[in-house]
Design an enzyme around this catalytic site. Sequence first.
Site, PDB file in Angstrom:
ATOM      1  NE  ARG A  51      -3.032   0.404   3.216  1.00 56.05           N
ATOM      2  CZ  ARG A  51      -2.350   0.590   4.356  1.00 56.05           C
ATOM      3  NH1 ARG A  51      -1.620   1.682   4.516  1.00 56.05           N
ATOM      4  NH2 ARG A  51      -2.393  -0.305   5.317  1.00 56.05           N
ATOM      5  CE1 TYR A 103     -15.941  11.204 -16.820  1.00 53.89           C
ATOM      6  CE2 TYR A 103     -15.520  11.308 -14.467  1.00 53.89           C
ATOM      7  CZ  TYR A 103     -15.832  10.582 -15.597  1.00 53.89           C
ATOM      8  OH  TYR A 103     -16.026   9.232 -15.499  1.00 53.89           O
ATOM      9  CG  ASP A 175      -9.285  15.894 -15.348  1.00 54.70           C
ATOM     10  OD1 ASP A 175      -8.541  15.265 -16.134  1.00 54.70           O
ATOM     11  OD2 ASP A 175     -10.378  15.459 -14.955  1.00 54.70           O
ATOM     12  CE  LYS A 200     -11.909   7.736 -18.820  1.00 52.71           C
ATOM     13  NZ  LYS A 200     -12.273   8.994 -18.180  1.00 52.71           N
TER      14      LYS A 200
HETATM   15  C1  LIG Z   1     -12.765   9.431 -16.923  1.00 53.19           C
HETATM   16  C2  LIG Z   1     -12.445  10.768 -16.407  1.00 53.19           C
HETATM   17  C3  LIG Z   1     -12.258  10.981 -15.030  1.00 53.19           C
HETATM   18  C4  LIG Z   1     -12.449   9.878 -13.997  1.00 53.19           C
HETATM   19  O1  LIG Z   1     -11.526   8.873 -14.127  1.00 53.19           O
HETATM   20  P1  LIG Z   1     -11.805   7.319 -13.789  1.00 53.19           P
HETATM   21  O2  LIG Z   1     -10.550   6.643 -14.158  1.00 53.19           O
HETATM   22  O3  LIG Z   1     -12.988   6.904 -14.598  1.00 53.19           O
HETATM   23  O4  LIG Z   1     -12.108   7.257 -12.324  1.00 53.19           O
HETATM   24  C5  LIG Z   1     -11.914  12.262 -14.620  1.00 53.19           C
HETATM   25  N1  LIG Z   1     -11.769  13.276 -15.508  1.00 53.19           N
HETATM   26  C6  LIG Z   1     -11.952  13.100 -16.824  1.00 53.19           C
HETATM   27  C7  LIG Z   1     -11.760  14.258 -17.745  1.00 53.19           C
HETATM   28  C8  LIG Z   1     -12.298  11.840 -17.323  1.00 53.19           C
HETATM   29  O5  LIG Z   1     -12.475  11.691 -18.640  1.00 53.19           O
END
Ligand SMILES: *Cc1c(COP(=O)(O)O)cnc(C)c1O
Length: 386
Positions: A51, A103, A175, A200
């Site tokens: 962890r 998001y 982000d 992604k």
């Molecule tokens: C998918 C996404 C998230 C969340 O991520 P997860 O891996 O699904 O928890 C946050 N911000 C954006 C822009 C995303 O496309």
Amino acid sequence: MSHKDLKFNSLTIHGGQKPDEAYGSVIPPIYQTSTYTQAAPGEHKGYEYSRSGNPTRTALEDSIASIENGKHGMAFGSGLAAIDCILKLLKSGDEVISSNDLYGGSYRIFTKIFEPLGIKFHFVPMTNIEAVKARINENTKLIWVETPTNPMMNIIDIKAMAAVAKSAGALLAVDNTFATPYLQQPLNLGADIVMHSATKYLGGHSDVVMGLLAVKDQEIAERLYFIQKSSGAICGPMDAFLVLRGIKTLAVRMQRHCENGRELAYFLRNHPKVAKVFWPGFEDHPNHNIAKSQMADFGGMMSFTLASGNFEDTIKVVSSFKLITLGESLGGVESLAGHPASMSHGSIPKMEREKTGIVDSLIRLSVGIEDVEDLKADLHQALNTI
Ligand SMILES: *Cc1c(COP(=O)(O)O)cnc(C)c1O
């Protein structure tokens, strides 16, 4: 040659990586272990329990730090777990300013998990810097930027937000999921924390869910690392291996995502069944100049509305794709289409949603790296079903 002198396309492959010390394996092994033997209490080789640290995860954390031009990286079980870690820097009474075009899952964790704990969120159109400044007060502790925004593809000026955050004494978190460090490096533009859903583009193959953070500042890194190990939302070593593997081809994948994205943006714009295409590469996109100044190219994400504007027609189009996959998520090698109003942004109330442009006929497209002619043909046949 020191890794820090390498250019981006080399860093994706070599950044933060070193051959494994046990047998010289070029690829970091998957250390599928929960714990590590100690010669005497406290006498170990740098790892005590997975962890708090795992060598495969460390390799990935060093890689993301390197490609974001940060100093410290942290990996989590999902993008939202990474966001959760950032928000835990705050305490009751603190305030956050964020975009009203965000998001859906970020909006949900802000309003449904952290707001009840006493943190206040302001959602403003962040393309308007004055609207952000108007919300600043002595409790402002975090400015949260997502750019390009999801799914409206607005571009927020990171440098300008960094200046606002700095004068307010608040942190700026970005982000960077949509852009990836191939297109945009927020830490270089003044951000304190960069966050990714590595699910992604970084993973890139739609086979893993993961979140990543990168920071430059040692003190912020230590606070985040303490939360990472204390709250424990880490990723497993197998997933760390998969994302490391994904990052190695990030540059070549992004190059093709951008090429295909450009072709399809113009193709859709000229299609009679399409009303409007949202893609920051168009010269008449309202934030095109900011996009040009802070991004290396315009990426493979776009959204568009149908000329008919009708909910049923939209459902028909997105259900008629033969090559493009209808599904949540984005950033994989395969093209993915989504219907934000009923899918990714279903958790945002309709009134809120439509205020930011997420109307019933909006379709979001994550352009993959297939042959672009096949993608055009699929879009054309699906649009012609209405
Ligand atoms: C998918 C996404 C998230 C969340 O991520 P997860 O891996 O699904 O928890 C946050 N911000 C954006 C822009 C995303 O496309």
